[in-house]
Write a protein that holds these residues in place. Structure first.
Motif, mmCIF file in Angstrom:
data_model
loop_
_atom_site.group_PDB
_atom_site.id
_atom_site.type_symbol
_atom_site.label_atom_id
_atom_site.label_comp_id
_atom_site.label_asym_id
_atom_site.label_seq_id
_atom_site.Cartn_x
_atom_site.Cartn_y
_atom_site.Cartn_z
ATOM 1 N N LEU A 32 0.830 -1.213 0.000
ATOM 2 C CA LEU A 32 0.000 0.000 0.000
ATOM 3 C C LEU A 32 0.863 1.262 0.000
ATOM 4 N N GLU A 33 0.340 2.301 -0.602
ATOM 5 C CA GLU A 33 1.064 3.579 -0.662
ATOM 6 C C GLU A 33 1.142 4.235 0.713
ATOM 7 N N THR A 34 0.008 4.175 1.425
ATOM 8 C CA THR A 34 -0.029 4.792 2.756
ATOM 9 C C THR A 34 -0.177 3.687 3.814
ATOM 10 N N PRO A 35 0.366 3.941 5.005
ATOM 11 C CA PRO A 35 0.369 2.882 6.018
ATOM 12 C C PRO A 35 -1.027 2.534 6.514
ATOM 13 N N ILE A 36 -1.200 1.280 6.945
ATOM 14 C CA ILE A 36 -2.442 0.937 7.637
ATOM 15 C C ILE A 36 -2.194 1.069 9.137
ATOM 16 N N TYR A 55 4.378 0.942 7.796
ATOM 17 C CA TYR A 55 5.005 1.089 6.487
ATOM 18 C C TYR A 55 4.005 1.444 5.388
ATOM 19 N N GLY A 56 4.383 2.410 4.552
ATOM 20 C CA GLY A 56 3.666 2.686 3.312
ATOM 21 C C GLY A 56 4.715 3.009 2.264
ATOM 22 N N LYS A 57 4.412 2.735 0.998
ATOM 23 C CA LYS A 57 5.416 2.982 -0.051
ATOM 24 C C LYS A 57 5.783 4.461 -0.130
ATOM 25 N N GLN A 58 4.766 5.321 0.088
ATOM 26 C CA GLN A 58 5.025 6.765 -0.005
ATOM 27 C C GLN A 58 5.501 7.364 1.292
#
Ligand code: THU
Length: 151
Positions: free
Chosen positions: A95-99, A125-128
Motif C-alpha cells: 500500500l502507498e499509505t500505512p495501515i 510502512y507505506g510505499k510513499q
C-alpha cells in the motif's frame, strides 16, 4: 512522539519493516485478499513475524499484529517486545499509505506495554510514507485496563 519519514529510518526500523513486508507472503487471506505482515523486535534482539490468518468463520480471523506479538511473547522467555512493524499488500502491491492496527490489536499491545513496563514503538510502512510512533498507547490512549476491571 511521531516521526513521519521514509528516508531517515534507523537501520533497525528498516530491517524490521523488511521483515514485516516479507511476512505478508505468509498471510492466509482468501476472503479479503488483503495481506498483512507484522514483525516484532524483542529487547534481546530476536525478531518474530506473523501475518493475518483468515477463516471461513470470519470472526475467527486473526490480524497479523496479534499473531506476531502473541507468538513472540509465547516463545521469548525473559524478554519483551520493544517494536513492531506492519506492512500491507493488496492487488500485487504494498500500500502507498500505512495501515493502522485495529482496536483489538492496539488493546493487546497497550496491555503488553503495561505488563512489561516498556513502550512498544510502532512502525507503519507505506510505499510513499512510513510513520513511526514511539508507543502503541498513542493509538489507543483510552484502552480498557485491569484497573477498571478491579474498580
Ligand atoms: N488486518 C490485519 O491483519 N491487520 C490490520 O491492521 C488490519 C486488518 C487483516 C484482517 C483481515 O484478515 C484483513 O486484514 C482485512 O481486514
Amino acid at each position: 512522539m511521531e516521526k513521519k519519514l521514509t528516508t531517515s529510518l534507523t537501520e533497525i526500523e528498516s530491517a524490521l519493516i523488511d521483515a514485516a513486508k516479507n511476512a505478508c507472503s505468509t498471510a492466509y487471506a482468501p476472503y479479503s485478499n488483503f495481506k498483512v505482515g507484522a514483525a516484532v523486535l524483542m529487547a534481546d534482539g530476536r525478531v518474530f513475524c506473523g501475518s493475518n490468518q483468515e477463516n471461513a468463520a470470519y470472526s475467527a480471523c486473526l490480524c497479523a499484529e496479534r499473531v506476531a506479538i502473541l507468538y513472540a511473547c509465547a516463545n521469548a522467555h525473559n524478554s519483551y517486545p520493544v517494536a513492531i512493524a506492519i506492512a500491507a499488500w493488496k492487488n500485487g502491491n504494498f500500500l502507498e499509505t500505512p495501515i493502522t492496527p485495529c482496536g483489538e490489536c492496539c488493546q493487546v499491545m497497550v496491555e503488553m506495554e503495561k505488563r512489561f513496563g516498556h513502550s512498544i514503538a510502532v512502525c507503519l510502512y507505506g510505499k510513499q510514507e512510513t510513520k513511526v510512533l514511539e508507543s502503541a498507547k498513542l493509538l489507543l490512549p483510552y484502552s480498557f485496563t485491569s484497573q477498571q476491571l478491579n474498580d
